[in-house]
Scaffold this motif. Structure first.
Motif, PDB file in Angstrom:
ATOM      1  N   ILE A   1       0.846  -1.189   0.000  1.00  0.00           N
ATOM      2  CA  ILE A   1       0.000   0.000   0.000  1.00  0.00           C
ATOM      3  C   ILE A   1       0.885   1.244   0.000  1.00  0.00           C
ATOM      4  N   ASP A   2       0.630   2.129  -0.906  1.00  0.00           N
ATOM      5  CA  ASP A   2       1.387   3.378  -1.009  1.00  0.00           C
ATOM      6  C   ASP A   2       1.155   4.242   0.229  1.00  0.00           C
ATOM      7  N   HIS A   3       2.170   5.026   0.611  1.00  0.00           N
ATOM      8  CA  HIS A   3       2.061   5.829   1.834  1.00  0.00           C
ATOM      9  C   HIS A   3       1.060   6.974   1.689  1.00  0.00           C
ATOM     10  N   THR A   4       0.643   7.272   0.450  1.00  0.00           N
ATOM     11  CA  THR A   4      -0.340   8.340   0.252  1.00  0.00           C
ATOM     12  C   THR A   4      -1.771   7.857   0.443  1.00  0.00           C
ATOM     13  N   VAL A   5      -1.971   6.542   0.528  1.00  0.00           N
ATOM     14  CA  VAL A   5      -3.316   5.975   0.650  1.00  0.00           C
ATOM     15  C   VAL A   5      -3.716   5.919   2.125  1.00  0.00           C
ATOM     16  N   THR A   6      -4.838   6.503   2.454  1.00  0.00           N
ATOM     17  CA  THR A   6      -5.352   6.496   3.826  1.00  0.00           C
ATOM     18  C   THR A   6      -6.359   5.363   4.003  1.00  0.00           C
ATOM     19  N   GLU A   7      -6.716   5.108   5.251  1.00  0.00           N
ATOM     20  CA  GLU A   7      -7.717   4.078   5.532  1.00  0.00           C
ATOM     21  C   GLU A   7      -9.047   4.444   4.893  1.00  0.00           C
ATOM     22  N   GLU A   8      -9.412   5.724   4.968  1.00  0.00           N
ATOM     23  CA  GLU A   8     -10.685   6.153   4.392  1.00  0.00           C
ATOM     24  C   GLU A   8     -10.700   5.933   2.884  1.00  0.00           C
ATOM     25  N   ARG A   9      -9.579   6.293   2.218  1.00  0.00           N
ATOM     26  CA  ARG A   9      -9.494   6.121   0.776  1.00  0.00           C
ATOM     27  C   ARG A   9      -9.525   4.641   0.400  1.00  0.00           C
ATOM     28  N   LEU A  10      -8.810   3.820   1.147  1.00  0.00           N
ATOM     29  CA  LEU A  10      -8.792   2.393   0.864  1.00  0.00           C
ATOM     30  C   LEU A  10     -10.175   1.784   1.047  1.00  0.00           C
TER      31      LEU A  10
ATOM     32  N   ARG B   1     -14.685 -12.173  -1.710  1.00  0.00           N
ATOM     33  CA  ARG B   1     -14.285 -12.819  -2.966  1.00  0.00           C
ATOM     34  C   ARG B   1     -14.194 -11.795  -4.094  1.00  0.00           C
ATOM     35  N   ALA B   2     -15.091 -10.819  -4.098  1.00  0.00           N
ATOM     36  CA  ALA B   2     -15.042  -9.780  -5.129  1.00  0.00           C
ATOM     37  C   ALA B   2     -13.801  -8.911  -4.980  1.00  0.00           C
ATOM     38  N   ALA B   3     -13.312  -8.761  -3.737  1.00  0.00           N
ATOM     39  CA  ALA B   3     -12.141  -7.916  -3.501  1.00  0.00           C
ATOM     40  C   ALA B   3     -10.881  -8.482  -4.146  1.00  0.00           C
ATOM     41  N   PHE B   4     -10.834  -9.789  -4.357  1.00  0.00           N
ATOM     42  CA  PHE B   4      -9.655 -10.383  -4.987  1.00  0.00           C
ATOM     43  C   PHE B   4      -9.440  -9.849  -6.407  1.00  0.00           C
ATOM     44  N   ASN B   5     -10.514  -9.401  -7.044  1.00  0.00           N
ATOM     45  CA  ASN B   5     -10.405  -8.893  -8.412  1.00  0.00           C
ATOM     46  C   ASN B   5      -9.656  -7.563  -8.472  1.00  0.00           C
ATOM     47  N   LEU B   6      -9.490  -6.884  -7.312  1.00  0.00           N
ATOM     48  CA  LEU B   6      -8.775  -5.610  -7.290  1.00  0.00           C
ATOM     49  C   LEU B   6      -7.265  -5.801  -7.160  1.00  0.00           C
ATOM     50  N   GLY B   7      -6.825  -7.024  -7.013  1.00  0.00           N
ATOM     51  CA  GLY B   7      -5.395  -7.280  -6.941  1.00  0.00           C
ATOM     52  C   GLY B   7      -4.695  -6.826  -8.207  1.00  0.00           C
ATOM     53  N   GLY B   8      -3.590  -6.078  -8.072  1.00  0.00           N
ATOM     54  CA  GLY B   8      -2.881  -5.538  -9.216  1.00  0.00           C
ATOM     55  C   GLY B   8      -3.312  -4.140  -9.596  1.00  0.00           C
ATOM     56  N   THR B   9      -4.353  -3.620  -8.940  1.00  0.00           N
ATOM     57  CA  THR B   9      -4.822  -2.265  -9.226  1.00  0.00           C
ATOM     58  C   THR B   9      -3.861  -1.245  -8.648  1.00  0.00           C
ATOM     59  N   MET B  10      -3.610  -0.158  -9.400  1.00  0.00           N
ATOM     60  CA  MET B  10      -2.709   0.895  -8.935  1.00  0.00           C
ATOM     61  C   MET B  10      -3.429   1.788  -7.929  1.00  0.00           C
TER      62      MET B  10
ATOM     63  N   GLY C   1      -2.225   4.807  -5.797  1.00  0.00           N
ATOM     64  CA  GLY C   1      -1.062   5.661  -5.602  1.00  0.00           C
ATOM     65  C   GLY C   1      -0.018   5.321  -6.637  1.00  0.00           C
ATOM     66  N   PHE C   2       1.179   4.898  -6.178  1.00  0.00           N
ATOM     67  CA  PHE C   2       2.287   4.617  -7.093  1.00  0.00           C
ATOM     68  C   PHE C   2       2.548   3.127  -7.283  1.00  0.00           C
ATOM     69  N   TYR C   3       1.845   2.279  -6.551  1.00  0.00           N
ATOM     70  CA  TYR C   3       2.161   0.851  -6.601  1.00  0.00           C
ATOM     71  C   TYR C   3       0.891   0.036  -6.792  1.00  0.00           C
ATOM     72  N   PRO C   4       0.985  -1.090  -7.487  1.00  0.00           N
ATOM     73  CA  PRO C   4      -0.153  -2.019  -7.576  1.00  0.00           C
ATOM     74  C   PRO C   4      -0.255  -2.838  -6.286  1.00  0.00           C
ATOM     75  N   VAL C   5      -1.440  -2.937  -5.762  1.00  0.00           N
ATOM     76  CA  VAL C   5      -1.628  -3.663  -4.497  1.00  0.00           C
ATOM     77  C   VAL C   5      -1.846  -5.144  -4.774  1.00  0.00           C
ATOM     78  N   ARG C   6      -1.573  -5.935  -3.765  1.00  0.00           N
ATOM     79  CA  ARG C   6      -1.854  -7.368  -3.807  1.00  0.00           C
ATOM     80  C   ARG C   6      -2.985  -7.654  -2.827  1.00  0.00           C
ATOM     81  N   VAL C   7      -3.921  -8.472  -3.245  1.00  0.00           N
ATOM     82  CA  VAL C   7      -5.065  -8.821  -2.398  1.00  0.00           C
ATOM     83  C   VAL C   7      -5.092 -10.334  -2.231  1.00  0.00           C
ATOM     84  N   LEU C   8      -5.006 -10.786  -0.998  1.00  0.00           N
ATOM     85  CA  LEU C   8      -4.955 -12.217  -0.687  1.00  0.00           C
ATOM     86  C   LEU C   8      -5.953 -12.541   0.423  1.00  0.00           C
ATOM     87  N   PRO C   9      -6.336 -13.829   0.563  1.00  0.00           N
ATOM     88  CA  PRO C   9      -7.171 -14.213   1.706  1.00  0.00           C
ATOM     89  C   PRO C   9      -6.422 -13.965   3.013  1.00  0.00           C
ATOM     90  N   SER C  10      -7.130 -13.501   4.004  1.00  0.00           N
ATOM     91  CA  SER C  10      -6.508 -13.231   5.299  1.00  0.00           C
ATOM     92  C   SER C  10      -6.436 -14.509   6.129  1.00  0.00           C
TER      93      SER C  10
END
Length: 311
Positions: free
Chosen positions: A133-142, A179-188, A190-199
């Motif tokens: 997660i990029d340092h510019t992304v806040t909890e509210e934005r996420l 399960r729908a959130a996994f589809n956001l994996g790789g989305t930019m 801020g400056f980096y693509p995030v990874r979304v995995l099962p917790s």
């Protein structure tokens, strides 16, 4: 050989021995008859009948069934109720009651533990782990971004805000959202693509009693930061001076810790919200001998009895 005369002295011992044997046989027969009568009598008694009470029961309720405390009591006890009659039977009953209560309590504890485990497993299935997660992304934005997948219950960002190693846990109201959130994996973001995995873990819930309830408390939360990994040798005054020198005036501070954890935590409330935002940039700076971690607080500083920074 001449026969012994009937009245001779030699015949006397034989007569007395026969009489003694006959008397003994009569006594044995009488004894056996008495024993049989006693057995017949006892076999007709019912130890579970209402008229029989253990002595402990009579002592605790002397008026029951018309019995007085001085009334004679049979030392019979209910079938299977203890190791004997009287006080021993009462003690056995107490032990059985305690054992039964112990089993019931253990059963309730096991049921509660199973319920908590099931609830935790359900929470884990509804939670995703987001990393890079990029340092510019806040909890509210996420939370706003992932809200497109489903209703969000909680969102927590962890880690140093200056690093791409920040990660988050997002809990949804149902498994479909996760399960729908996994589809956001790789989305930019801020400056980096995030990874979304099962917790693999559930988000530890915040005690609802500590959440802000009024507009005044919500405004306090905006001005408050949550600090972790604080050196145990650091005093409350050290924490106050640290943040005032770098961020601004502190209005309230609460330093917490115990003997179990190796570090301490703190809630720091500033006079102005801008100071709290600046304090987030202090994450990773060394206070004492350890780098502190600073994140937005979800609760106001408690208790609110004294608003001075020295408390």
């Amino acid at each position: 050989m001449a026969a012994v005369a009937e009245g001779s002295p030699a015949a006397a011992p034989e007569v007395s021995a026969a009489a003694a044997a006959a008397a003994a046989a009569a006594k044995e027969a009488e004894y056996q008859t008495g024993v049989q009568k006693l057995v017949d009598l006892l076999s007709k008694l019912n130890p579970a009948a209402k008229e029989f009470f253990p002595s402990s029961a009579v002592a605790s309720s002397p008026s029951k069934k018309g019995l007085s405390a001085d009334a004679p009591v049979f030392d019979y006890y209910f079938v299977g109720g203890g190791n004997g009659g009287g006080k021993d039977a009462g003690a056995g009953a107490d032990q059985q009651r305690r054992r039964r209560n112990g089993y019931n309590n253990q059963g309730r504890r096991r049921m509660n533990e199973r319920a908590r485990d099931a609830e935790r497993e359900d929470s884990i299935r509804r939670t995703v782990y987001v990393s890079d997660i990029d340092h510019t992304v806040t909890e509210e934005r996420l939370a706003d971004i992932f809200a497109t997948c489903g209703q969000i219950v909680d969102c927590r960002i962890c880690g140093d805000p200056h690093s791409v190693l920040r990660f988050a846990f997002i809990e949804f109201a149902d498994e479909e959202g996760a399960r729908a959130a996994f589809n956001l994996g790789g989305t930019m973001f801020g400056f980096y693509p995030v990874r979304v995995l099962p917790s693999k873990t559930a988000i530890f819930p915040v005690n609802p009693k500590f959440l802000p309830r009024t507009e005044d408390e919500k405004e306090m939360v905006i001005r408050t930061v949550y600090c972790t990994n604080i050196d145990k040798k650091v005093t409350q005054l050290d924490v106050k001076n640290f943040f005032e020198e770098l961020c601004g005036e502190v209005s309230c501070l609460k330093l917490l810790g115990d003997n179990v954890h190796s570090t301490r935590i703190a809630f720091v409330e500033f006079v102005h919200a801008e100071c709290a935002i600046t304090a987030l940039n202090c994450s990773g700076m060394v206070l004492g001998t350890l780098p502190v971690r600073v994140s937005p607080s979800k609760t106001p500083v408690k208790p609110r009895l004294n608003r001075s920074a020295s408390n």
